[in-house]
Motif scaffolding. Structure first.
Motif, PDB file in Angstrom:
ATOM      1  N   LYS A  30       0.843  -1.203   0.000  1.00 58.17           N
ATOM      2  CA  LYS A  30       0.000   0.000   0.000  1.00 58.17           C
ATOM      3  C   LYS A  30       0.867   1.238   0.000  1.00 58.17           C
ATOM      4  N   TYR A  31       0.521   2.215  -0.869  1.00 55.49           N
ATOM      5  CA  TYR A  31       1.187   3.517  -0.902  1.00 55.49           C
ATOM      6  C   TYR A  31       0.241   4.489  -0.213  1.00 55.49           C
ATOM      7  N   THR A  32       0.653   5.018   0.925  1.00 50.42           N
ATOM      8  CA  THR A  32      -0.268   5.824   1.724  1.00 50.42           C
ATOM      9  C   THR A  32       0.508   6.816   2.567  1.00 50.42           C
ATOM     10  N   ARG A  33      -0.213   7.672   3.271  1.00 52.61           N
ATOM     11  CA  ARG A  33       0.442   8.619   4.176  1.00 52.61           C
ATOM     12  C   ARG A  33      -0.200   8.493   5.551  1.00 52.61           C
ATOM     13  N   LEU A  34       0.633   8.380   6.576  1.00 53.15           N
ATOM     14  CA  LEU A  34       0.131   8.271   7.944  1.00 53.15           C
ATOM     15  C   LEU A  34      -0.147   9.666   8.503  1.00 53.15           C
ATOM     16  N   SER A  35      -1.275   9.830   9.182  1.00 48.79           N
ATOM     17  CA  SER A  35      -1.494  11.042   9.970  1.00 48.79           C
ATOM     18  C   SER A  35      -0.565  10.955  11.185  1.00 48.79           C
ATOM     19  N   ALA A  36      -0.376  12.081  11.873  1.00 52.31           N
ATOM     20  CA  ALA A  36       0.434  12.046  13.095  1.00 52.31           C
ATOM     21  C   ALA A  36      -0.188  11.085  14.107  1.00 52.31           C
ATOM     22  N   GLU A  37      -1.498  11.047  14.165  1.00 53.71           N
ATOM     23  CA  GLU A  37      -2.180  10.156  15.112  1.00 53.71           C
ATOM     24  C   GLU A  37      -1.865   8.688  14.806  1.00 53.71           C
ATOM     25  N   LEU A  38      -1.936   8.329  13.527  1.00 55.96           N
ATOM     26  CA  LEU A  38      -1.660   6.930  13.155  1.00 55.96           C
ATOM     27  C   LEU A  38      -0.176   6.583  13.319  1.00 55.96           C
ATOM     28  N   ALA A  39       0.706   7.534  12.982  1.00 53.50           N
ATOM     29  CA  ALA A  39       2.145   7.282  13.172  1.00 53.50           C
ATOM     30  C   ALA A  39       2.434   7.077  14.660  1.00 53.50           C
ATOM     31  N   GLY A  40       1.802   7.882  15.501  1.00 57.54           N
ATOM     32  CA  GLY A  40       1.974   7.743  16.947  1.00 57.54           C
ATOM     33  C   GLY A  40       1.480   6.395  17.446  1.00 57.54           C
ATOM     34  N   LYS A  41       0.389   5.924  16.857  1.00 53.61           N
ATOM     35  CA  LYS A  41      -0.166   4.627  17.243  1.00 53.61           C
ATOM     36  C   LYS A  41       0.766   3.495  16.794  1.00 53.61           C
ATOM     37  N   LEU A  55      10.052  11.280  15.736  1.00 52.07           N
ATOM     38  CA  LEU A  55       9.723  10.091  14.945  1.00 52.07           C
ATOM     39  C   LEU A  55       8.313  10.209  14.352  1.00 52.07           C
ATOM     40  N   VAL A  56       7.356  10.641  15.179  1.00 54.02           N
ATOM     41  CA  VAL A  56       5.966  10.785  14.720  1.00 54.02           C
ATOM     42  C   VAL A  56       5.875  11.866  13.649  1.00 54.02           C
ATOM     43  N   GLU A  57       6.569  12.970  13.855  1.00 56.95           N
ATOM     44  CA  GLU A  57       6.541  14.069  12.879  1.00 56.95           C
ATOM     45  C   GLU A  57       7.126  13.604  11.534  1.00 56.95           C
ATOM     46  N   TYR A  58       8.249  12.926  11.610  1.00 56.73           N
ATOM     47  CA  TYR A  58       8.910  12.425  10.398  1.00 56.73           C
ATOM     48  C   TYR A  58       8.062  11.377   9.679  1.00 56.73           C
ATOM     49  N   MET A  59       7.512  10.429  10.429  1.00 61.44           N
ATOM     50  CA  MET A  59       6.772   9.341   9.784  1.00 61.44           C
ATOM     51  C   MET A  59       5.452   9.799   9.179  1.00 61.44           C
ATOM     52  N   SER A  60       4.979  10.991   9.581  1.00 59.10           N
ATOM     53  CA  SER A  60       3.752  11.533   8.992  1.00 59.10           C
ATOM     54  C   SER A  60       4.063  12.664   8.004  1.00 59.10           C
TER      55      SER A  60
END
Ligand code: CMP
Length: 131
Positions: A30-41, A55-60
């Motif tokens: 899947k090609y997608t983008r994580l929200s900060a909430e989902l990256a944090g989860k 980490l959360v900021e970068y991953m989203s």
């Protein structure tokens, strides 16, 4: 996961090629983008670490590629293929040695156990998205 830095740098195809050539079968992708909430989860296990916010900021910060990979000994073999978390310590020829920028922006994520691979696969994919 192929992380935002590797996608932004145009290394998505090269990394997928290395994964397939190493004998991994792609079961789901899947090609997608994580929200900060989902990256944090996704990274909740690291919530007490000093780098968690970064980490959360970068991953989203941009799109990622999530995938489920299948192979005998997949968890250990994938960790060998990607190399150490810190690219400065990663072995020659590994994905992180080739494509990671830093310990934080380190190009790829791999599950650290079969149990976490199942949890992380379920985070991204339904049963109908696996082949
Ligand atoms: P990953 O294998 O996805 O698991 C946790 C992630 O946290 C790791 O890769 C890095 O992206 C990040 N990380 C680990 N250690 C540090 C650190 N010391 N500083 C910043 N980010 C880190």
């Amino acid at each position: 996961m192929i992380k935002p830095d590797a996608v932004a740098d145009g290394n998505m195809g090269a990394i997928l090629k290395m994964i397939e050539e190493a004998g991994f079968k792609i079961i789901a992708m899947k090609y997608t983008r994580l929200s900060a909430e989902l990256a944090g989860k996704f990274y909740a296990v690291h919530s007490e670490r000093p780098f968690y916010g970064e980490l959360v900021e970068y991953m989203s910060s941009g799109p990622i590629v999530a995938a489920i990979l299948e192979k005998d000994n997949a968890v250990a073999d994938f960790r060998t293929l990607i190399g150490a978390t810190n690219p400065a310590e990663a072995a020659e020829g590994t994905i992180r040695k080739l494509y990671a920028k830093s310990i934080g922006e380190n190009a790829v994520h791999g599950s650290d156990s079969d149990e976490n691979a199942a949890i992380e696969g379920n985070f991204f994919f339904s049963e109908f998205e696996r082949f």
